[in-house]
Design an enzyme around this catalytic site. Sequence first.
Site, PDB file in Angstrom:
ATOM      1  N   PHE A   3      -7.010  14.094  39.602  1.00 34.00           N
ATOM      2  CA  PHE A   3      -6.967  13.359  40.878  1.00 34.00           C
ATOM      3  C   PHE A   3      -6.560  11.893  40.685  1.00 34.00           C
ATOM      4  CE2 PHE A   3     -10.239  11.001  43.656  1.00 34.00           C
ATOM      5  CZ  PHE A   3      -9.313  10.718  44.659  1.00 34.00           C
ATOM      6  N   LYS A  18     -20.583  10.065  30.260  1.00 35.38           N
ATOM      7  CA  LYS A  18     -19.716   8.913  30.557  1.00 35.38           C
ATOM      8  C   LYS A  18     -20.346   7.636  30.011  1.00 35.38           C
ATOM      9  CE  LYS A  18     -16.339   8.704  32.516  1.00 35.38           C
ATOM     10  NZ  LYS A  18     -14.909   8.885  32.085  1.00 35.38           N
ATOM     11  N   TYR A  63     -23.216  14.781  33.291  1.00 36.92           N
ATOM     12  CA  TYR A  63     -21.935  14.078  33.493  1.00 36.92           C
ATOM     13  C   TYR A  63     -22.087  12.581  33.250  1.00 36.92           C
ATOM     14  CZ  TYR A  63     -18.350  11.473  35.963  1.00 36.92           C
ATOM     15  OH  TYR A  63     -17.367  10.545  36.281  1.00 36.92           O
ATOM     16  N   ASN A 113     -17.189   5.886  44.059  1.00 36.61           N
ATOM     17  CA  ASN A 113     -16.593   7.168  44.480  1.00 36.61           C
ATOM     18  C   ASN A 113     -15.212   6.997  45.094  1.00 36.61           C
ATOM     19  OD1 ASN A 113     -19.523   7.794  44.307  1.00 36.61           O
ATOM     20  ND2 ASN A 113     -18.817   9.784  45.063  1.00 36.61           N
ATOM     21  N   PRO A 168     -12.978  16.344  50.079  1.00 38.09           N
ATOM     22  CA  PRO A 168     -12.037  17.465  50.297  1.00 38.09           C
ATOM     23  C   PRO A 168     -12.746  18.784  50.561  1.00 38.09           C
ATOM     24  CG  PRO A 168     -11.837  16.590  48.062  1.00 38.09           C
ATOM     25  CD  PRO A 168     -12.743  15.672  48.802  1.00 38.09           C
ATOM     26  N   THR A 193     -17.358   5.237  35.325  1.00 38.95           N
ATOM     27  CA  THR A 193     -17.952   5.424  36.646  1.00 38.95           C
ATOM     28  C   THR A 193     -19.187   4.543  36.839  1.00 38.95           C
ATOM     29  OG1 THR A 193     -19.170   7.051  37.968  1.00 38.95           O
ATOM     30  CG2 THR A 193     -19.157   7.414  35.621  1.00 38.95           C
ATOM     31  N   ASP A 194     -19.484   4.239  38.099  1.00 36.59           N
ATOM     32  CA  ASP A 194     -20.713   3.476  38.396  1.00 36.59           C
ATOM     33  C   ASP A 194     -21.970   4.313  38.156  1.00 36.59           C
ATOM     34  OD1 ASP A 194     -20.479   5.228  40.554  1.00 36.59           O
ATOM     35  OD2 ASP A 194     -20.680   3.680  42.095  1.00 36.59           O
ATOM     36  N   GLU A 195     -21.792   5.638  37.987  1.00 35.59           N
ATOM     37  CA  GLU A 195     -22.967   6.501  37.798  1.00 35.59           C
ATOM     38  C   GLU A 195     -23.700   6.208  36.494  1.00 35.59           C
ATOM     39  OE1 GLU A 195     -22.428  10.618  38.572  1.00 35.59           O
ATOM     40  OE2 GLU A 195     -21.057  10.248  40.213  1.00 35.59           O
TER      41      GLU A 195
HETATM   42  P1  NAD Z   1     -10.454  15.128  37.663  1.00 35.32           P
HETATM   43  O1  NAD Z   1     -11.512  16.086  37.293  1.00 35.32           O
HETATM   44  O2  NAD Z   1      -9.739  15.280  38.980  1.00 35.32           O
HETATM   45  O3  NAD Z   1      -9.311  15.096  36.539  1.00 35.32           O
HETATM   46  C1  NAD Z   1      -9.617  15.117  35.177  1.00 35.32           C
HETATM   47  C2  NAD Z   1      -8.335  15.439  34.413  1.00 35.32           C
HETATM   48  O4  NAD Z   1      -8.649  15.426  32.998  1.00 35.32           O
HETATM   49  C3  NAD Z   1      -7.769  16.836  34.719  1.00 35.32           C
HETATM   50  O5  NAD Z   1      -6.383  16.759  34.918  1.00 35.32           O
HETATM   51  C4  NAD Z   1      -8.110  17.648  33.480  1.00 35.32           C
HETATM   52  O6  NAD Z   1      -7.163  18.679  33.229  1.00 35.32           O
HETATM   53  C5  NAD Z   1      -8.079  16.571  32.408  1.00 35.32           C
HETATM   54  N1  NAD Z   1      -8.903  16.946  31.227  1.00 35.32           N
HETATM   55  C6  NAD Z   1     -10.175  17.409  31.227  1.00 35.32           C
HETATM   56  N2  NAD Z   1     -10.568  17.661  29.957  1.00 35.32           N
HETATM   57  C7  NAD Z   1      -9.530  17.332  29.148  1.00 35.32           C
HETATM   58  C8  NAD Z   1      -9.324  17.346  27.753  1.00 35.32           C
HETATM   59  N3  NAD Z   1     -10.293  17.782  26.914  1.00 35.32           N
HETATM   60  N4  NAD Z   1      -8.142  16.925  27.259  1.00 35.32           N
HETATM   61  C9  NAD Z   1      -7.157  16.502  28.099  1.00 35.32           C
HETATM   62  N5  NAD Z   1      -7.292  16.469  29.437  1.00 35.32           N
HETATM   63  C10 NAD Z   1      -8.458  16.872  29.958  1.00 35.32           C
HETATM   64  O7  NAD Z   1     -11.122  13.696  37.547  1.00 35.32           O
HETATM   65  P2  NAD Z   1     -10.883  12.347  38.370  1.00 35.32           P
HETATM   66  O8  NAD Z   1     -11.752  12.347  39.553  1.00 35.32           O
HETATM   67  O9  NAD Z   1      -9.434  12.102  38.495  1.00 35.32           O
HETATM   68  O10 NAD Z   1     -11.514  11.280  37.336  1.00 35.32           O
HETATM   69  C11 NAD Z   1     -10.704  10.635  36.365  1.00 35.32           C
HETATM   70  C12 NAD Z   1     -11.558   9.639  35.606  1.00 35.32           C
HETATM   71  O11 NAD Z   1     -12.095   8.670  36.502  1.00 35.32           O
HETATM   72  C13 NAD Z   1     -12.753  10.254  34.879  1.00 35.32           C
HETATM   73  O12 NAD Z   1     -12.888   9.622  33.620  1.00 35.32           O
HETATM   74  C14 NAD Z   1     -13.933   9.937  35.785  1.00 35.32           C
HETATM   75  O13 NAD Z   1     -15.126   9.843  35.049  1.00 35.32           O
HETATM   76  C15 NAD Z   1     -13.512   8.599  36.345  1.00 35.32           C
HETATM   77  N6  NAD Z   1     -14.073   8.265  37.667  1.00 35.32           N
HETATM   78  C16 NAD Z   1     -13.938   9.125  38.717  1.00 35.32           C
HETATM   79  C17 NAD Z   1     -14.420   8.754  39.964  1.00 35.32           C
HETATM   80  C18 NAD Z   1     -14.263   9.650  41.166  1.00 35.32           C
HETATM   81  O14 NAD Z   1     -14.767   9.322  42.240  1.00 35.32           O
HETATM   82  N7  NAD Z   1     -13.559  10.755  41.090  1.00 35.32           N
HETATM   83  C19 NAD Z   1     -15.060   7.524  40.127  1.00 35.32           C
HETATM   84  C20 NAD Z   1     -15.189   6.671  39.023  1.00 35.32           C
HETATM   85  C21 NAD Z   1     -14.673   7.053  37.810  1.00 35.32           C
HETATM   86  O1  TDX Z   2     -20.832  19.960  49.153  1.00 35.64           O
HETATM   87  C1  TDX Z   2     -21.332  18.865  48.852  1.00 35.64           C
HETATM   88  N1  TDX Z   2     -22.307  18.351  49.651  1.00 35.64           N
HETATM   89  C2  TDX Z   2     -22.892  17.156  49.396  1.00 35.64           C
HETATM   90  O2  TDX Z   2     -23.779  16.723  50.153  1.00 35.64           O
HETATM   91  C3  TDX Z   2     -20.899  18.121  47.692  1.00 35.64           C
HETATM   92  C4  TDX Z   2     -19.828  18.667  46.795  1.00 35.64           C
HETATM   93  C5  TDX Z   2     -21.496  16.912  47.464  1.00 35.64           C
HETATM   94  N2  TDX Z   2     -22.471  16.435  48.272  1.00 35.64           N
HETATM   95  C6  TDX Z   2     -23.037  15.092  48.037  1.00 35.64           C
HETATM   96  C7  TDX Z   2     -23.462  14.785  46.625  1.00 35.64           C
HETATM   97  C8  TDX Z   2     -23.209  13.299  46.540  1.00 35.64           C
HETATM   98  O3  TDX Z   2     -24.289  12.601  47.139  1.00 35.64           O
HETATM   99  O4  TDX Z   2     -21.964  14.187  48.310  1.00 35.64           O
HETATM  100  C9  TDX Z   2     -21.972  13.081  47.410  1.00 35.64           C
HETATM  101  C10 TDX Z   2     -20.668  13.055  46.625  1.00 35.64           C
HETATM  102  O5  TDX Z   2     -20.645  14.183  45.784  1.00 35.64           O
HETATM  103  P1  TDX Z   2     -19.491  14.437  44.696  1.00 35.64           P
HETATM  104  O6  TDX Z   2     -18.160  14.478  45.367  1.00 35.64           O
HETATM  105  O7  TDX Z   2     -19.903  15.583  43.851  1.00 35.64           O
HETATM  106  O8  TDX Z   2     -19.505  13.055  43.898  1.00 35.64           O
HETATM  107  P2  TDX Z   2     -20.615  12.298  43.004  1.00 35.64           P
HETATM  108  O9  TDX Z   2     -21.615  13.235  42.444  1.00 35.64           O
HETATM  109  O10 TDX Z   2     -21.083  11.121  43.803  1.00 35.64           O
HETATM  110  O11 TDX Z   2     -19.660  11.807  41.797  1.00 35.64           O
HETATM  111  C11 TDX Z   2     -18.321  11.321  42.081  1.00 35.64           C
HETATM  112  O12 TDX Z   2     -18.257   9.933  42.035  1.00 35.64           O
HETATM  113  C12 TDX Z   2     -18.369   9.318  40.787  1.00 35.64           C
HETATM  114  C13 TDX Z   2     -17.298  11.926  41.109  1.00 35.64           C
HETATM  115  O13 TDX Z   2     -17.380  13.349  41.169  1.00 35.64           O
HETATM  116  C14 TDX Z   2     -17.527  11.421  39.728  1.00 35.64           C
HETATM  117  O14 TDX Z   2     -16.536  11.934  38.847  1.00 35.64           O
HETATM  118  C15 TDX Z   2     -17.454   9.915  39.756  1.00 35.64           C
HETATM  119  O15 TDX Z   2     -17.774   9.411  38.505  1.00 35.64           O
END
Ligand code: NAD
Ligand code: TDX
Length: 328
Positions: A11, A148, A144, A173, A186, A117-119
């Site tokens: 993503f 991290k 998770y 997030n 989504p 991540t802030d987590e």
């Molecule tokens: P995502 O799960 O959508 O994508 C992760 C990608 O990493 C995928 O394309 C997957 O194929 C690849 N991957 C997984 N394991 C792998 C491996 N062993 N070798 C090579 N590729 C590998 O994740 P995202 O939401 O895009 O998050 C990206 C980064 O941002 C992560 O490090 C996550 O911790 C950080 N982050 C995400 C959020 C969020 O809200 N989504 C917020 C803060 C930080």
């Molecule tokens: O179906 C749901 N219903 C619901 O109430 C899902 C999937 C989640 N939730 C809640 C859990 C959380 O409070 O919504 C909030 C967001 O959930 P997620 O999308 O799973 O995110 P979160 O656990 O907050 O973590 C995300 O933000 C920080 C990303 O997945 C992480 O990769 C990132 O580091």
Amino acid sequence: MRVLVTGGAGFIGANFVHWTRRHRPEVELTVLDALTYAGSGESLGDAAPLVQGDIADAALVDRLVAEHDLVVHFAAETHNDNSLSDPSPFVQTNLVGTFTILEAVRKHGVRLHHVSTDEVYGDLELDDPERFTESTPYNPSSPYSSTKAGSDLLVRAWVRSFGITATISNCSNNYGPYQHVEKFIPRQITNVLDGLRPKLYGDGLNVRDWIHVDDHNSGVWAIVDKGRSGETYLIGADGEETNRTVVEAILRELGQPDDAFDLVKDRPGHDRRYAIDSSKLRTELGWAPQYSDFAAGLRATIAWNRDHEAGWRPQKDATEAKYAKAGQ
Ligand code: NAD
Ligand code: TDX
């Protein structure tokens, strides 16, 4: 500049590649991605060459890192719910994978930007006046977030003990195009599009601090351009919302009554609230988010999902089947 983007088919990584193509056409990009269930070559399109491989494959990582000037490291296992049902790929990718990258950048003198991540800071009470800052103690809750946190600490140790050049960002997030349907926003949009009711964990009052993915990525570039090695920068856009408010907005936008959701089983260890103080990034590096209107960004994300069903449809049924099994 030649940049190796790990996780560039996920993503945020795919959005990073597209952002970079639009704003930094001179940068040469290579994506290293294992194409796990979370990665998609279609999100990336032809925006950058893709090497399919594992970040824990030391020989591959060594060869690729040697050919680049900077590694921007997004690759990770990222879904909290998955980390509760099977933590092992989280330990392998987030810890061993990051270690493998650190050893390669150390050997070749290549700069690293580590995306986190802030987590890692745990959670806040709903009425806590404080927000997370760069000096908040680490206190992760889930497999998770603990892996991290561990990966961040590895980066810090490699800077201090081995003198590598590295920066870290911890972002809140993200929402926007190409996000996997397992994630909250989504999932709920595609549920409503499919005639299913959105599912809120627990009382639905947990708070997340939403940021548009393009603002996250412009923050990463600000740190790459102007950040100081060894420093951590928090990225956030003052976007605190309860989960329930987000679901109500999605339902309204899609023409449904705003109480047409279900409360389901809570996530074990569910963090109550995240909130980021991004003053350091704003004042030291002059960064500011462009998407200040969350409601407008959410509307655009709903429209994007409506228009890109082919991207999420293949994952939807299996994702919902997994949630149904967990009672969520
Ligand atoms: P995502 O799960 O959508 O994508 C992760 C990608 O990493 C995928 O394309 C997957 O194929 C690849 N991957 C997984 N394991 C792998 C491996 N062993 N070798 C090579 N590729 C590998 O994740 P995202 O939401 O895009 O998050 C990206 C980064 O941002 C992560 O490090 C996550 O911790 C950080 N982050 C995400 C959020 C969020 O809200 N989504 C917020 C803060 C930080
Ligand atoms: O179906 C749901 N219903 C619901 O109430 C899902 C999937 C989640 N939730 C809640 C859990 C959380 O409070 O919504 C909030 C967001 O959930 P997620 O999308 O799973 O995110 P979160 O656990 O907050 O973590 C995300 O933000 C920080 C990303 O997945 C992480 O990769 C990132 O580091």
